[in-house]
Write a protein that holds these residues in place. Structure first.
Motif, PDB file in Angstrom:
ATOM      1  N   VAL A  89       2.696 -12.049  15.667  1.00 50.25           N
ATOM      2  CA  VAL A  89       2.847 -11.027  16.764  1.00 50.25           C
ATOM      3  C   VAL A  89       1.575 -11.619  18.043  1.00 50.25           C
ATOM      4  O   VAL A  89       1.899 -11.248  19.314  1.00 50.25           O
ATOM      5  N   LEU A  90       0.536 -12.204  17.472  1.00 51.25           N
ATOM      6  CA  LEU A  90      -0.316 -12.568  18.460  1.00 51.25           C
ATOM      7  C   LEU A  90      -0.087 -13.852  18.828  1.00 51.25           C
ATOM      8  O   LEU A  90      -0.747 -14.034  20.075  1.00 51.25           O
ATOM      9  N   ILE A  91       0.795 -14.915  18.414  1.00 47.26           N
ATOM     10  CA  ILE A  91       0.653 -16.218  18.957  1.00 47.26           C
ATOM     11  C   ILE A  91       2.213 -16.680  19.178  1.00 47.26           C
ATOM     12  O   ILE A  91       2.518 -16.923  20.280  1.00 47.26           O
ATOM     13  N   ILE A  92       2.955 -16.476  18.231  1.00 42.70           N
ATOM     14  CA  ILE A  92       4.268 -17.353  18.282  1.00 42.70           C
ATOM     15  C   ILE A  92       5.422 -16.265  19.134  1.00 42.70           C
ATOM     16  O   ILE A  92       5.762 -17.024  20.170  1.00 42.70           O
ATOM     17  N   LEU A 142     -11.120  -7.639  18.763  1.00 44.49           N
ATOM     18  CA  LEU A 142     -11.358  -7.741  17.290  1.00 44.49           C
ATOM     19  C   LEU A 142     -12.722  -8.229  16.669  1.00 44.49           C
ATOM     20  O   LEU A 142     -13.515  -7.645  15.886  1.00 44.49           O
ATOM     21  N   VAL A 143     -13.149  -9.188  17.446  1.00 45.32           N
ATOM     22  CA  VAL A 143     -14.649  -9.724  16.983  1.00 45.32           C
ATOM     23  C   VAL A 143     -15.652  -8.710  17.359  1.00 45.32           C
ATOM     24  O   VAL A 143     -16.413  -8.282  16.560  1.00 45.32           O
ATOM     25  N   PRO A 150     -17.874  -2.910  10.610  1.00 44.50           N
ATOM     26  CA  PRO A 150     -17.154  -3.657   9.541  1.00 44.50           C
ATOM     27  C   PRO A 150     -17.047  -3.047   8.417  1.00 44.50           C
ATOM     28  O   PRO A 150     -16.397  -3.314   7.129  1.00 44.50           O
ATOM     29  N   TYR A 151     -17.539  -1.519   8.055  1.00 48.46           N
ATOM     30  CA  TYR A 151     -17.721  -0.900   6.841  1.00 48.46           C
ATOM     31  C   TYR A 151     -16.632   0.331   6.570  1.00 48.46           C
ATOM     32  O   TYR A 151     -16.224   0.924   7.781  1.00 48.46           O
ATOM     33  N   ALA A 152     -16.274   0.471   5.471  1.00 48.85           N
ATOM     34  CA  ALA A 152     -15.478   1.501   5.166  1.00 48.85           C
ATOM     35  C   ALA A 152     -16.316   2.483   4.103  1.00 48.85           C
ATOM     36  O   ALA A 152     -16.709   2.045   3.421  1.00 48.85           O
ATOM     37  N   ASP A 153     -16.345   3.623   4.455  1.00 50.06           N
ATOM     38  CA  ASP A 153     -17.071   4.804   3.793  1.00 50.06           C
ATOM     39  C   ASP A 153     -15.992   5.086   2.646  1.00 50.06           C
ATOM     40  O   ASP A 153     -15.447   6.448   3.192  1.00 50.06           O
ATOM     41  N   TYR A 213      -9.459  -6.329   8.357  1.00 47.24           N
ATOM     42  CA  TYR A 213      -9.851  -5.820   9.654  1.00 47.24           C
ATOM     43  C   TYR A 213      -8.712  -5.969  10.672  1.00 47.24           C
ATOM     44  O   TYR A 213      -8.673  -5.165  11.486  1.00 47.24           O
ATOM     45  N   CYS A 214      -8.547  -7.359  10.591  1.00 44.67           N
ATOM     46  CA  CYS A 214      -7.490  -7.728  11.765  1.00 44.67           C
ATOM     47  C   CYS A 214      -6.128  -6.867  11.507  1.00 44.67           C
ATOM     48  O   CYS A 214      -5.629  -6.621  12.686  1.00 44.67           O
ATOM     49  N   MET A 215      -5.492  -6.684  10.505  1.00 46.75           N
ATOM     50  CA  MET A 215      -4.423  -6.177  10.240  1.00 46.75           C
ATOM     51  C   MET A 215      -4.759  -4.589  10.512  1.00 46.75           C
ATOM     52  O   MET A 215      -3.817  -4.002  10.994  1.00 46.75           O
ATOM     53  N   ALA A 216      -5.896  -4.004  10.088  1.00 43.89           N
ATOM     54  CA  ALA A 216      -6.071  -2.670  10.324  1.00 43.89           C
ATOM     55  C   ALA A 216      -5.923  -2.477  12.021  1.00 43.89           C
ATOM     56  O   ALA A 216      -5.547  -1.662  12.337  1.00 43.89           O
TER      57      ALA A 216
END
Length: 533
Positions: A89-92, A142-143, A150-153, A213-216
């Motif tokens: 999705v991001l490159i190819i 993303l970064v 970066p956290y999930a509660d 996180y990238c997939m999220a």
């Protein structure tokens, strides 16, 4: 536990069937100009569509593996699948799309890259340049988001039982807590009086890994496409299949054929003039600094023109089939009628499931969960898996139909039609990207929709726990924001499709006839009218 041999055989058979089916679809629908050329885009499309199908089919595989007691490392399977999806999705796919779009002749192919690297294929340079810009833009977002959120509660409910209480009547060394008939209370004073159990709630702060996180984030972006296109496609896909049967080509005599062809000729002549006007306008604007509004208007005009061209090509194919092939193969259109009936039932079942299970805080009924579980024979879960796969793939097809419907009706959306022997590789690549993005969301949506059927699976742990409770993202999932938008979109689309049906071909014919009555030339306003969908 050893891997079930039947499971492995099923995986291999489905994989081979998918590859053959996708390859035949590309050959069947590709444009003659792409025959025996454009091998890179074709390879990307083949693998991308195969990967999208795998993303959807891995969930029932995960369920089958959980029901058979394990044996496959599904966490590794999901990780590989999502890594490959992100790369595609991001490159190819962006590289293949920009590479194909910037095709040049052989005389220009050695002109160098931006004047910096001589003798480097400029088409390759353009593909790398634009795909790199796309990748860097996403990576920056993303970064930044991962650095800040970066956290999930994850909410945690704890039950504390007093097994010395006489009211529990524990007769086994390790009791089954689910079978204990105990009135648990969240009130400490009440629990102290009953001495049975006490319920407490807490929140676990869990840092999510960067790949997850990238997939999220990819899934989050895909949700915006999914709710609009799936909402449009759920009612539109079965309705369009029914209309293809209702308005199927029927044998016609020579006189009617000549009349219809003459009418198409008039439309084609005006569209030719419209195309020349667009080309002239584009040449006049070369080097000129246009405002953002002017650029947007020109892009919308071009999209409307492409929609009009697609419709006249579709009507021409319909006319030729009616006269030269005497209506074509009638079996194909009766199959579409059957698919329309089955598809309408699946769309309706999806909407009911959303209303009775997903949206209420306390589900009214498990609905489709019970259907899949009821079709799952102990030791032979194939029927349940097939039913689940049909419903998942139907969602994917609805997304594609919704994308095409939006492109025909709304000028800001570009049309990427998939036609028999008339589909260019840019359309293949654009739809492949859309299907891949949607496959992630379909997987997440199905995991959240069928937690009873998909219990004890790795995907339920990923989407149902980690991604669902990510900071910022959790607001959308806890309040069912996307699901409400999906339902509202589907209801509005259903009213639009069923209560206000419009034949695009008749509409454009009337617009063209109005222009022909008293106007010799087509100005910009008329051009928008000709191509307006």
């Amino acid at each position: 536990m050893a891997v079930d041999a039947f499971l492995i055989i099923t995986i291999l058979v489905i994989a081979v069937v998918l590859l053959i089916g996708i390859a035949l679809s590309i050959v069947y629908m590709q444009h003659p100009d792409d025959k025996n050329v454009a091998w890179l885009p074709k390879g990307v499309v083949l693998f991308g569509l195969f990967l999208a199908c795998c993303n959807v089919l891995i969930l029932p595989l995960d369920v089958m593996d959980a029901q058979n007691g394990g044996g496959l490392n599904m966490n590794l399977v999901w990780t590989i699948s999502f890594y490959m999806t992100a790369v595609m999705v991001l490159i190819i796919i962006p590289f293949a799309y920009f590479y194909y779009e910037n095709e040049t002749d052989s005389g220009e192919s050695t002109a160098g890259c931006c004047g910096l690297i001589p003798y480097w294929n400029s088409q390759l340079c353009e593909g790398i340049k634009w795909s790199l810009a796309f990748f860097i833009s996403f990576s920056l977002i993303l970064v930044i988001m991962y650095a800040l959120l970066p956290y999930a509660d994850i909410p945690l409910t704890t039950r504390t039982y007093d097994f010395t209480s006489s009211t529990l009547r524990v007769t086994t060394a390790v009791p089954d807590l689910d079978e204990l008939d105990v009135d648990c209370s969240s009130d400490a004073d009440t629990a102290a009086q009953t001495h049975d159990c006490f319920v407490s709630s807490s929140v676990i702060e869990l840092q999510i890994t960067f790949p997850v996180y990238c997939m999220a984030l990819l899934a989050f972006v895909g949700w915006f496409l999914f709710v609009l296109f799936a909402g449009m496609g759920l009612p539109a896909l079965p309705w369009d299949l029914f209309n293809e049967w209702r308005f199927r080509p029927k044998p016609m005599d020579l006189s009617k054929y000549a009349t219809e062809k003459k009418s198409l000729g008039k439309r084609a002549e005006l569209l030719k003039k419209a195309g020349e006007a667009i080309k002239s306008d584009e040449l006049n604007n070369m080097g000129a600094k246009l405002s953002r509004k002017e650029k947007r208007e020109f892009g919308q005009t071009l999209n409307r023109f492409e929609s009009a061209v697609f419709l006249i090509k579709r009507d021409y194919y319909h006319l030729e089939t009616s006269y030269k092939h005497r209506g074509g193969n009638p079996v194909l259109y009766w199959v579409k009628l059957v698919l329309a009936i089955l598809g309408a039932s699946m769309s309706l079942m999806w909407l009911i499931h959303i209303c009775v299970y997903i949206l209420p805080n306390e589900p009214v009924h498990p609905f489709l969960n019970n259907l899949f579980i009821g079709l799952t024979v102990p030791g032979f879960p194939l029927f349940g898996v097939l039913a689940f796969s049909f419903y998942s793939f139907w969602l994917l097809l609805c997304v594609i139909k919704g994308n095409f419907r939006f492109g025909l009706r709304i000028a800001c959306c570009r049309v990427f039609p998939m036609e028999f022997q008339n589909t260019l590789m840019n359309s293949f690549l654009a739809n492949t990207w859309l299907i891949l993005m949607s496959s992630i969301v379909v997987t997440q949506f199905c995991a959240l929709s069928f937690p009873v059927y998909a219990r004890n699976t790795q995907i339920d742990l990923l989407f149902g726990t980690q991604i669902r409770y990510l900071r910022f993202f959790t607001y959308f999932f806890d309040n069912n924001v996307f699901v409400w938008i999906l339902l509202i979109s589907a209801l509005i689309a259903a009213c639009w499709v069923f209560l206000c049906p419009k034949n695009e071909a008749n509409r454009i014919e009337k617009e063209l006839d109005d222009i022909m009555k008293g106007k010799k030339n087509i100005n910009k306003k008329d051009l928008q009218l000709v191509s307006k969908r």
